[in-house]
Design a protein around this motif. Structure first.
Motif, PDB file in Angstrom:
ATOM      1  N   TYR A  61      57.363 -28.332  -8.287  1.00 41.43           N
ATOM      2  CA  TYR A  61      55.985 -28.932  -8.480  1.00 41.43           C
ATOM      3  C   TYR A  61      55.696 -30.673  -8.141  1.00 41.43           C
ATOM      4  CZ  TYR A  61      55.107 -29.591 -12.986  1.00 41.43           C
ATOM      5  OH  TYR A  61      54.802 -29.826 -14.410  1.00 41.43           O
ATOM      6  N   LEU A  62      54.385 -31.418  -7.475  1.00 42.09           N
ATOM      7  CA  LEU A  62      54.306 -32.212  -7.421  1.00 42.09           C
ATOM      8  C   LEU A  62      52.956 -32.549  -8.046  1.00 42.09           C
ATOM      9  CD1 LEU A  62      55.612 -35.266  -6.249  1.00 42.09           C
ATOM     10  CD2 LEU A  62      53.954 -34.437  -4.207  1.00 42.09           C
ATOM     11  N   MET A  63      52.901 -34.222  -8.950  1.00 47.50           N
ATOM     12  CA  MET A  63      51.825 -33.626  -9.874  1.00 47.50           C
ATOM     13  C   MET A  63      51.567 -35.352 -10.149  1.00 47.50           C
ATOM     14  SD  MET A  63      50.775 -32.413 -13.385  1.00 47.50           S
ATOM     15  CE  MET A  63      50.096 -30.649 -12.253  1.00 47.50           C
ATOM     16  N   LEU A  64      50.385 -35.407 -10.067  1.00 40.87           N
ATOM     17  CA  LEU A  64      50.205 -37.099  -9.465  1.00 40.87           C
ATOM     18  C   LEU A  64      49.216 -37.503 -11.657  1.00 40.87           C
ATOM     19  CD1 LEU A  64      49.550 -40.267  -9.060  1.00 40.87           C
ATOM     20  CD2 LEU A  64      47.160 -39.707  -8.294  1.00 40.87           C
ATOM     21  N   THR A  65      50.112 -38.270 -12.330  1.00 48.45           N
ATOM     22  CA  THR A  65      49.261 -38.080 -13.516  1.00 48.45           C
ATOM     23  C   THR A  65      48.713 -39.523 -14.540  1.00 48.45           C
ATOM     24  OG1 THR A  65      50.935 -36.505 -14.589  1.00 48.45           O
ATOM     25  CG2 THR A  65      49.280 -37.561 -16.391  1.00 48.45           C
ATOM     26  N   PHE A  66      47.700 -39.553 -15.137  1.00 53.53           N
ATOM     27  CA  PHE A  66      47.169 -40.489 -15.932  1.00 53.53           C
ATOM     28  C   PHE A  66      47.140 -40.609 -16.616  1.00 53.53           C
ATOM     29  CE2 PHE A  66      43.723 -43.427 -17.575  1.00 53.53           C
ATOM     30  CZ  PHE A  66      44.198 -44.484 -17.326  1.00 53.53           C
ATOM     31  N   ALA A  67      47.723 -41.397 -18.020  1.00 56.84           N
ATOM     32  CA  ALA A  67      47.940 -41.588 -19.268  1.00 56.84           C
ATOM     33  C   ALA A  67      47.478 -42.639 -19.893  1.00 56.84           C
ATOM     34  CB  ALA A  67      49.169 -41.275 -19.345  1.00 56.84           C
ATOM     35  N   GLN A 116      49.383 -52.667 -21.404  1.00 63.10           N
ATOM     36  CA  GLN A 116      50.581 -51.233 -20.932  1.00 63.10           C
ATOM     37  C   GLN A 116      49.915 -50.448 -21.116  1.00 63.10           C
ATOM     38  OE1 GLN A 116      54.558 -53.245 -19.835  1.00 63.10           O
ATOM     39  NE2 GLN A 116      54.036 -54.516 -18.353  1.00 63.10           N
ATOM     40  N   ARG A 117      49.041 -50.398 -21.824  1.00 70.10           N
ATOM     41  CA  ARG A 117      49.185 -48.966 -22.931  1.00 70.10           C
ATOM     42  C   ARG A 117      49.127 -47.928 -21.739  1.00 70.10           C
ATOM     43  NH1 ARG A 117      51.084 -48.606 -27.683  1.00 70.10           N
ATOM     44  NH2 ARG A 117      49.982 -50.196 -29.061  1.00 70.10           N
ATOM     45  N   GLY A 118      48.027 -48.460 -20.978  1.00 73.07           N
ATOM     46  CA  GLY A 118      47.734 -47.171 -19.518  1.00 73.07           C
ATOM     47  C   GLY A 118      49.079 -46.494 -18.746  1.00 73.07           C
ATOM     48  N   GLU A 119      49.497 -45.942 -17.828  1.00 70.76           N
ATOM     49  CA  GLU A 119      50.609 -45.069 -17.320  1.00 70.76           C
ATOM     50  C   GLU A 119      49.608 -44.530 -16.491  1.00 70.76           C
ATOM     51  OE1 GLU A 119      54.801 -43.295 -17.228  1.00 70.76           O
ATOM     52  OE2 GLU A 119      54.159 -44.821 -18.663  1.00 70.76           O
ATOM     53  N   ILE A 120      49.918 -44.690 -14.447  1.00 68.31           N
ATOM     54  CA  ILE A 120      49.877 -43.694 -13.956  1.00 68.31           C
ATOM     55  C   ILE A 120      51.155 -43.174 -12.656  1.00 68.31           C
ATOM     56  CG2 ILE A 120      49.421 -45.551 -12.064  1.00 68.31           C
ATOM     57  CD1 ILE A 120      48.161 -43.261 -10.855  1.00 68.31           C
ATOM     58  N   THR A 121      51.811 -42.022 -13.208  1.00 70.38           N
ATOM     59  CA  THR A 121      52.601 -41.321 -12.294  1.00 70.38           C
ATOM     60  C   THR A 121      52.729 -40.324 -11.292  1.00 70.38           C
ATOM     61  OG1 THR A 121      53.759 -41.901 -15.291  1.00 70.38           O
ATOM     62  CG2 THR A 121      54.567 -40.971 -13.522  1.00 70.38           C
ATOM     63  N   LEU A 122      53.533 -40.378 -10.085  1.00 63.13           N
ATOM     64  CA  LEU A 122      54.034 -39.354  -9.508  1.00 63.13           C
ATOM     65  C   LEU A 122      54.693 -38.598  -9.820  1.00 63.13           C
ATOM     66  CD1 LEU A 122      52.691 -38.387  -6.821  1.00 63.13           C
ATOM     67  CD2 LEU A 122      54.381 -39.734  -6.122  1.00 63.13           C
ATOM     68  N   SER A 123      55.399 -37.623 -10.322  1.00 62.21           N
ATOM     69  CA  SER A 123      56.250 -37.025 -10.715  1.00 62.21           C
ATOM     70  C   SER A 123      56.718 -35.827  -9.906  1.00 62.21           C
ATOM     71  CB  SER A 123      56.407 -36.692 -11.820  1.00 62.21           C
ATOM     72  OG  SER A 123      55.099 -35.132 -11.876  1.00 62.21           O
ATOM     73  N   VAL A 124      58.363 -35.300  -9.938  1.00 63.01           N
ATOM     74  CA  VAL A 124      58.320 -34.028  -9.084  1.00 63.01           C
ATOM     75  C   VAL A 124      59.018 -33.232  -9.910  1.00 63.01           C
ATOM     76  CG1 VAL A 124      59.259 -33.305  -7.034  1.00 63.01           C
ATOM     77  CG2 VAL A 124      58.191 -35.007  -6.404  1.00 63.01           C
ATOM     78  N   PHE A 125      58.841 -32.010 -10.586  1.00 64.57           N
ATOM     79  CA  PHE A 125      59.277 -31.199 -11.398  1.00 64.57           C
ATOM     80  C   PHE A 125      60.667 -30.158 -10.476  1.00 64.57           C
ATOM     81  CE2 PHE A 125      59.560 -26.728 -13.211  1.00 64.57           C
ATOM     82  CZ  PHE A 125      60.364 -26.649 -14.314  1.00 64.57           C
ATOM     83  N   ASP A 126      61.382 -29.757 -10.602  1.00 68.44           N
ATOM     84  CA  ASP A 126      62.347 -29.166 -10.244  1.00 68.44           C
ATOM     85  C   ASP A 126      62.692 -29.510  -8.508  1.00 68.44           C
ATOM     86  OD1 ASP A 126      64.335 -27.352  -9.362  1.00 68.44           O
ATOM     87  OD2 ASP A 126      62.806 -25.169  -9.494  1.00 68.44           O
TER      88      ASP A 126
END
Length: 944
Positions: free
Chosen positions: A912-918, A874-884
């Protein structure tokens, strides 16, 4: 001067016989006699301040060398064990403490550990927080951990602890990313942290000699978990979203014993910066016009009056694209040489739009206002390098070198539309464009040689410092201005300016310390410094005949040089009675000369001489190991910088002009502070109180002249109605006082920590308006609290709210008095749900009341994210986020000075909307001692 240097080196060259003082021992488990690898050993002064630190080696042994004679306190801490402490006195030989047995802190199989781990401990002047007492998510950063701790506030990228700005973050007692606390906390994972210490770090001279000279800086020291001091860890991420928003970057750290290498990098266009930028030019975010109304820098050059070279600035308003890279290196080359260094590169492209409303204070019956809309595009390139090299020649001699280099390039273009309103009538308007291309360089280096002589506590030190700074470039102003009144007039400006401001300085300091018995020490010092600044500003008007900038404008051209020379001699006295009582008193006599030489347009020389006594005193009293009081006083001088002295007009805004004053004197400031702290380990509570006050004679303030009068200055400087001129002047009566109180304790019923803080400040600032005195009294009262979870690593929430009430009054114009209230509330909630899903939300509410019409506001900033943990660990994570999410984000601020009140609204990034992988990577080599089954089981229980 050359005789002083020769004398100092002659003293240092004497061959003196002395012992090699050190403290050594071995740390083992009290029951099993098993060696404890990675135990943290601290050597403290008798008054409780940390002196030197180390960690035990693979066989549990440790050695702290390079010590002078006297009394110390030795503390040993290790995860799962009770702290061990003993007092040690070195007389005329080194000490081997033998085998030191430490016991487990609590019986883990009989009681629940959660809630029993002390929130914090007070060790002399050091407040030590236990990281295990603050639950955060597994992928949290050090910043997310530390902002849960009582007395620590992180706002607008600035880190404050116990009401003071944090100047440096150390990791295991060693510098981490230089003097940038923001970089250290954002790029270190919370899970590697065992303890966090907050204290006032003394100077290297004080650490070497044992004489406390009163030179301190607020510091955070992060103690890492012993089993995580060898290995690799870090985080990489990448994201893309709506409207071409993107981010990418990461950090990686490689810890291998004494060698530690960390790399950070990022690229984004969403206003994210993981470390600070530096502003040598005073132009960041302003399109190149410079700090302060009218464009004149109000700060010193960083070399005088004991001030430090602090050019770090908070994140700017606007929409920024950032590319950045940082590197930190720390290692021991052999047994004698320790090297640390860091390098930062930061490139930002900021597009900003500011709307301001300014109400000027005057001595007339009418009001005067200035409304402005400013748009700017600023590209800023910043390189920073700093290093520290410490060479322990032997047990008696030490050499330290600290070079520092910063380079900044700034390209800015800004457009301004402004109007001046007098009473209810339009007085003037301006429509101008300002372009600049500037380069700034700042270099400094200090070389320190220190030697212990033939008696414990007897030392001699020589410090030599060099500095150089340069600011060069050109700017272009194109402006169309209209001035209304009985005889309306229009004016057009098209000007090109060349700027070259450079300075250099040298200083040397000779220090001698001598013990007087077991409890007292004296110090003798002599310091010489020489600083020279040169400023050459030339402005040319555009000529239609030649279609070029060939006509020099004498009113806007000036060549100026000034020198500041000081001789300072002084003595100091230390007395300490064990760990309970300590007092320091110092006094310096300073002879200084300020020579100002105007070369063009008219030759003029001014020479001023000053004689000052600079006292300093400090008292520290420890009621017990959990409670202490500290009182501090000092006097210091501050000389004006070259831009404040240079008699040349700055017309970067044709309606808001400024000019220097070659007749300025140095200012003298008295500062008094008191601090009280108490930590109750049984109740896991922390209480802290701080009071600071300062008073200045010959304070360098501002005189403002409004072109609604026939003041004699307008016979010398021709200005149109609807403009104003500001000029620095010496004034009396400036003083400021502020207080800070915080109290933190756990709420066991809901497994959370509660922290309450109260603030109050009073600022009395004198100014001149049309040669009449105005006293601005600015009072502020604030209160806030925070509630942070301590439940588990899968649920993390923090709710905080802070309100601040401000009351500003003026002696000259009562109808300019103002009251306003600001409040910031925030809820952060993160949770790991079944099947690896992650929910993250951050909601903040900002409230402003009492501002100018159109600026009062109340809005929410809501960021929401849904993610999924990936991979087996579980060290990886994919996230869909919305700022403001609600698209309400704004930036509103108020500036209150002795001459005006300004409300400012700035353009900010919105939804803005962003898809992020960490991905977080961890690879630790715990060491042989940490692989034992019994200890592994014990530490797993402890962490739970």
């Amino acid at each position: 001067m050359r005789y002083l240097l020769a004398f100092a080196f002659l003293l240092c060259s004497f061959t003196i016989v002395a012992q090699d003082f050190s403290i050594s021992g071995k740390v083992v488990d009290a029951k099993t006699n098993e060696a404890l690898t990675g135990a943290h050993i601290s050597l403290l002064h008798p008054w409780g301040e940390a002196y030197k630190t180390t960690v035990s080696e693979g066989n549990g042994s440790f050695r702290i060398s390079g010590l002078s004679g006297g009394g110390y306190a030795l503390q040993i801490s290790f995860i799962g064990y009770a702290d061990y402490q003993t007092e040690v006195t070195i007389s005329n030989q080194s000490i081997d403490l033998g085998t030191l047995k430490i016991s487990e802190g609590i019986a883990l199989n009989e009681i629940e550990v959660t809630g029993k781990i002390p929130l914090a401990e007070q060790k002399g002047d050091t407040t030590q927080y236990n990281a295990q007492a603050f639950k955060v998510m597994k992928d949290a950063s050090a910043e997310e951990l530390i902002e849960k701790m009582p007395g620590v506030v992180i706002q607008d990228g600035q880190i404050q602890a116990q009401g003071e700005d944090v100047k440096e973050v150390l990791v295991d007692g060693r510098p981490f990313f230089g003097d940038d606390p923001k970089a250290a906390l954002k790029n270190l994972p919370a899970e590697v942290i065992s303890k966090i210490q907050v204290y006032d770090q003394t100077s290297e001279q004080a650490q070497f000699s044992g004489f406390q000279d009163g030179e301190t800086s607020k510091t955070i020291n992060i103690i890492t978990r012993p089993e995580m001091r060898n290995g690799q860890f870090g985080r990489v991420y990448a994201g893309y979203g709506y409207d071409d928003r993107y981010q990418g970057g990461g950090n990686a750290s490689f810890f291998n014993g004494d060698q530690r290498i960390s790399i950070i990098g990022q690229t984004n266009n969403i206003n994210q910066q993981n470390f600070s930028s530096e502003d040598l030019l005073g132009v960041t975010g302003s399109g190149g016009r410079g700090r302060g109304r009218g464009g004149r820098s109000r700060g010193g050059n960083g070399r005088r009056g004991g001030s430090n070279r602090d050019f770090l600035v908070p994140q700017q308003n606007g929409i920024a694209a950032t590319n950045a890279l940082g590197l930190n290196y720390s290692d021991k080359w052999g047994k004698k040489l320790e090297v640390t260094g860091s390098y930062f590169f930061n490139m930002t492209d900021i597009t900003s739009e500011d709307i301001s409303n300014t109400s000027f204070i005057n001595n007339e019956t009418f009001d005067e206002f200035y409304d402005e809309t400013n748009t700017a595009d600023t590209k800023n390139y910043n390189h920073r390098f700093n290093a520290r090299i410490r060479y322990k020649i032997d047990s008696l001699n030490e050499l330290s070198i600290r070079p520092r280099l910063s380079i900044q390039q700034n390209e800015g273009i800004s457009s301004t539309i402004g109007q001046n309103i007098i009473g209810s009538s339009l007085a003037s308007i301006t429509n101008n464009e300002y372009n600049s291309d500037l380069l700034g360089i700042d270099f400094s280096n200090s070389i320190s040689y220190r030697r212990r002589l033939n008696k414990p506590g007897r030392t001699i030190s020589l410090d030599f410092r060099q500095s150089y700074n340069d600011k060069i470039g050109d700017s272009q102003l194109q402006s169309h201005d209209v001035f209304f009144g009985v005889d309306p007039k229009a004016d057009t400006l098209d000007q090109l300016s060349d700027l070259d401001i450079n300075g250099w300085g040298i200083s040397s300091n000779l220090t001698y310390t001598e013990p007087l018995g077991e409890r007292s020490r004296v110090m003798l010092t002599y310091r010489y410094s020489f600083d020279e600044d040169n400023s050459d500003k030339q402005t040319f008007d555009f000529e239609e005949d030649t279609q070029d900038y060939t006509s020099i404008n004498n009113d806007l051209t000036n060549i100026f040089k000034n020198q500041y020379i000081t001789h300072r001699a002084g003595a100091g006295y230390n007395y300490n009675k064990g760990r309970d009582f300590f007092i320091m008193a110092r006094a310096n006599v300073q002879w200084s000369t300020l020579n100002s030489d105007e070369i063009f347009p008219e030759a003029n020389q001014i020479s001023q001489r000053f004689l000052n006594v600079l006292p300093m005193a400090m008292l520290r009293y420890n009621f017990d190991r959990q409670e202490n009081l500290r009182i501090f006083y000092m006097g210091r001088t501050q000389s004006p910088d070259v831009e404040q002295l240079q008699n040349v007009i700055d017309n970067s805004n044709p309606l808001q002009l400024s000019i220097g004053n070659p007749d300025l004197d140095q200012s003298y400031t008295h500062r008094l502070s008191a601090r009280y702290s108490r930590t109750n380990t049984e109740k896991a509570s922390v209480f802290y109180f701080m009071l600071n006050s300062s008073f200045s004679n010959n304070y360098i303030g501002n005189a403002t002249y409004l072109r609604t009068t026939d003041n004699p200055i307008f016979e010398e400087i021709q200005l149109e109605r609807g403009t104003q001129l500001s000029r620095p002047v010496n004034l009396s009566g400036y003083w400021v006082s502020n207080t800070y109180i915080t109290y933190g304790f756990p709420l066991k019923g809901i497994k959370s920590n509660f922290n309450l803080d109260l603030t109050a400040s009073f600022n009395r600032t004198p100014g001149l308006i049309n040669d009449e005195s105005n006293i601005s009294n600015n009072k502020s009262i604030g209160a806030g609290f925070s509630l942070s979870s301590n439940i588990s690593e899968k649920i993390d929430f923090t709710f905080s709210t802070r309100s601040n009430y401000n009351d500003a009054s003026n002696s000259l114009q009562n109808n300019a008095d103002s009251e306003f209230l600001s409040q910031l509330s925030r809820l952060k909630f993160n949770a790991i749900l079944p099947k690896g899903f992650v929910f993250r939300t951050n909601i903040s509410h900002q409230l402003y009341t009492g501002l100018t019409d159109g600026f009062d506001d109340s809005f929410f900033l809501w960021t929401l994210g849904i993610g999924k943990k990936l991979f087996k660990n579980q060290r990886g994570e994919i996230t869909l986020s919305v700022f403001d999410l609600l698209e309400q984000n704004q930036s509103i601020s108020r500036n209150v000075t002795e001459t005006y009140i300004e409300d400012l609204r700035s353009k900010v990034l919105q939804r803005y909307l962003m898809l992020t992988f960490a991905y977080n990577f961890r690879n630790f080599n715990s060491g042989k001692a940490q692989t034992k089954t019994e200890r592994s089981d014990r530490e797993r229980k402890w962490r739970r």
